[in-house]
Design a protein around this motif. Sequence first.
Motif, mmCIF file in Angstrom:
data_model
loop_
_atom_site.group_PDB
_atom_site.id
_atom_site.type_symbol
_atom_site.label_atom_id
_atom_site.label_comp_id
_atom_site.label_asym_id
_atom_site.label_seq_id
_atom_site.Cartn_x
_atom_site.Cartn_y
_atom_site.Cartn_z
ATOM 1 N N LYS A 4 47.793 32.130 52.748
ATOM 2 C CA LYS A 4 48.323 32.743 51.535
ATOM 3 C C LYS A 4 48.178 31.802 50.349
ATOM 4 O O LYS A 4 47.772 32.212 49.266
ATOM 5 C CB LYS A 4 49.802 33.102 51.742
ATOM 6 C CG LYS A 4 50.400 33.883 50.579
ATOM 7 C CD LYS A 4 49.734 35.236 50.449
ATOM 8 C CE LYS A 4 50.310 36.039 49.304
ATOM 9 N NZ LYS A 4 49.615 37.331 49.136
ATOM 10 N N ILE A 5 48.550 30.549 50.543
ATOM 11 C CA ILE A 5 48.497 29.535 49.484
ATOM 12 C C ILE A 5 47.821 28.299 50.046
ATOM 13 O O ILE A 5 48.101 27.890 51.180
ATOM 14 C CB ILE A 5 49.915 29.154 49.006
ATOM 15 C CG1 ILE A 5 50.613 30.352 48.364
ATOM 16 C CG2 ILE A 5 49.879 27.979 48.036
ATOM 17 C CD1 ILE A 5 52.091 30.142 48.158
ATOM 18 N N LEU A 50 51.078 25.989 40.912
ATOM 19 C CA LEU A 50 50.849 27.178 41.718
ATOM 20 C C LEU A 50 50.977 28.449 40.880
ATOM 21 O O LEU A 50 50.198 29.401 41.041
ATOM 22 C CB LEU A 50 51.845 27.208 42.884
ATOM 23 C CG LEU A 50 51.723 28.353 43.876
ATOM 24 C CD1 LEU A 50 50.309 28.450 44.435
ATOM 25 C CD2 LEU A 50 52.721 28.170 45.009
ATOM 26 N N LEU A 63 44.758 31.303 46.223
ATOM 27 C CA LEU A 63 45.710 32.368 46.543
ATOM 28 C C LEU A 63 44.962 33.431 47.314
ATOM 29 O O LEU A 63 43.898 33.885 46.882
ATOM 30 C CB LEU A 63 46.299 32.975 45.267
ATOM 31 C CG LEU A 63 47.243 32.106 44.430
ATOM 32 C CD1 LEU A 63 47.675 32.878 43.181
ATOM 33 C CD2 LEU A 63 48.455 31.698 45.236
ATOM 34 N N ASP A 64 45.506 33.821 48.460
ATOM 35 C CA ASP A 64 44.867 34.839 49.299
ATOM 36 C C ASP A 64 43.417 34.489 49.606
ATOM 37 O O ASP A 64 42.553 35.370 49.669
ATOM 38 C CB ASP A 64 44.936 36.213 48.622
ATOM 39 C CG ASP A 64 46.369 36.693 48.448
ATOM 40 O OD1 ASP A 64 47.133 36.617 49.420
ATOM 41 O OD2 ASP A 64 46.721 37.132 47.338
ATOM 42 N N ARG A 71 46.173 32.314 37.794
ATOM 43 C CA ARG A 71 47.306 32.529 38.695
ATOM 44 C C ARG A 71 48.540 33.036 37.963
ATOM 45 O O ARG A 71 49.472 33.535 38.581
ATOM 46 C CB ARG A 71 47.649 31.214 39.411
ATOM 47 C CG ARG A 71 46.523 30.696 40.287
ATOM 48 C CD ARG A 71 46.924 29.435 41.040
ATOM 49 N NE ARG A 71 47.223 28.319 40.171
ATOM 50 C CZ ARG A 71 46.319 27.554 39.577
ATOM 51 N NH1 ARG A 71 45.036 27.801 39.746
ATOM 52 N NH2 ARG A 71 46.678 26.535 38.804
ATOM 53 N N ARG A 74 50.867 36.255 38.817
ATOM 54 C CA ARG A 74 50.584 36.766 40.157
ATOM 55 C C ARG A 74 51.632 36.341 41.178
ATOM 56 O O ARG A 74 51.564 36.755 42.336
ATOM 57 C CB ARG A 74 49.200 36.274 40.616
ATOM 58 C CG ARG A 74 48.048 36.813 39.789
ATOM 59 C CD ARG A 74 46.722 36.243 40.257
ATOM 60 N NE ARG A 74 46.465 36.538 41.660
ATOM 61 C CZ ARG A 74 45.444 36.023 42.342
ATOM 62 N NH1 ARG A 74 44.610 35.180 41.760
ATOM 63 N NH2 ARG A 74 45.269 36.345 43.617
ATOM 64 N N ILE A 75 52.590 35.525 40.764
ATOM 65 C CA ILE A 75 53.584 34.989 41.689
ATOM 66 C C ILE A 75 54.977 35.186 41.095
ATOM 67 O O ILE A 75 55.195 34.928 39.908
ATOM 68 C CB ILE A 75 53.325 33.490 41.953
ATOM 69 C CG1 ILE A 75 51.994 33.322 42.694
ATOM 70 C CG2 ILE A 75 54.446 32.862 42.767
ATOM 71 C CD1 ILE A 75 51.602 31.882 42.916
ATOM 72 N N THR A 152 54.378 36.816 46.774
ATOM 73 C CA THR A 152 54.677 35.390 46.941
ATOM 74 C C THR A 152 55.759 35.024 45.939
ATOM 75 O O THR A 152 55.663 35.391 44.763
ATOM 76 C CB THR A 152 53.425 34.528 46.693
ATOM 77 O OG1 THR A 152 52.411 34.899 47.620
ATOM 78 C CG2 THR A 152 53.742 33.045 46.860
#
Length: 260
Positions: A4-5, A50, A63-64, A71, A74-75, A152
């Motif tokens: 995932k990360i 992140l 990511l993914d 990024r 997206r989190i 996430t």
Amino acid sequence: MLEKIAFSRVHFSYGRKPILADFDLLVGAGEFVSLVGPSGIGKSTLFQLLAGLLQPGSGEIRLDGSSTQQRLGRIGYMPQRDSLMAWRTVVENAALPLEIQGVPAREAQERARTELPRYGLAEWADAYPAQLSGGMRQRVSFLRAVLHGADTMLLDEPFGALDGITRMEMQEWLLAMWQHTRTTMLMITHDIDEAILMADRVILLTGTPITRPVELPVSIVRPRAASSRNQPAFLELREQIWELLRQAMQEPSREERLVR
């Protein structure tokens, strides 16, 4: 384990102060990982990298399974302070990320309202933050992060401002929510017991700069509760983490070694 990360050989510095050097970290989909380390070592910087608020000097963040600098957004992120807007009700605060994404306010609030019972907030939909307890405010903050739509989530000491009893209640509540959603979660905490109770793995971040994090699997059987703290395996892991942190805080940084 489905990736995932991933941080791969990441370097990052604030000016001439190095924070990460050749840093690697892998987190699997649906995993709950606790990050523990001394204050000021760079835990929040890791989250900012992140989340896309910062970019590494070199190396790769995935990511993914895909490497990207895009990024941001997206989190999901849940800070220590809930940051609720005092002039918006519970349902209006929860709906905010949907509105930012372009969903009409009425539709966004209806979607948020349908989620409130799961968070124990159904009777407080039209209350304002000042009318809520600390734990309830954090539940609103968590719901807002979930409605962001990301699978996430970054939790930066989410219970650090709560009193001891409320903190324990929120830990058990979050464990139950994670069991239900299986969202990938990374949590920064200074509380060793909290780190063990919540996580599949505890990651110790030590050294200046951080190079090789120490990864400790948590073997305590799930589902967990406050009583899990009394298990021998829990007590042994707590002592192991504390000893590693104590050793790390006594070691000189790279700059201090160079001076010597």
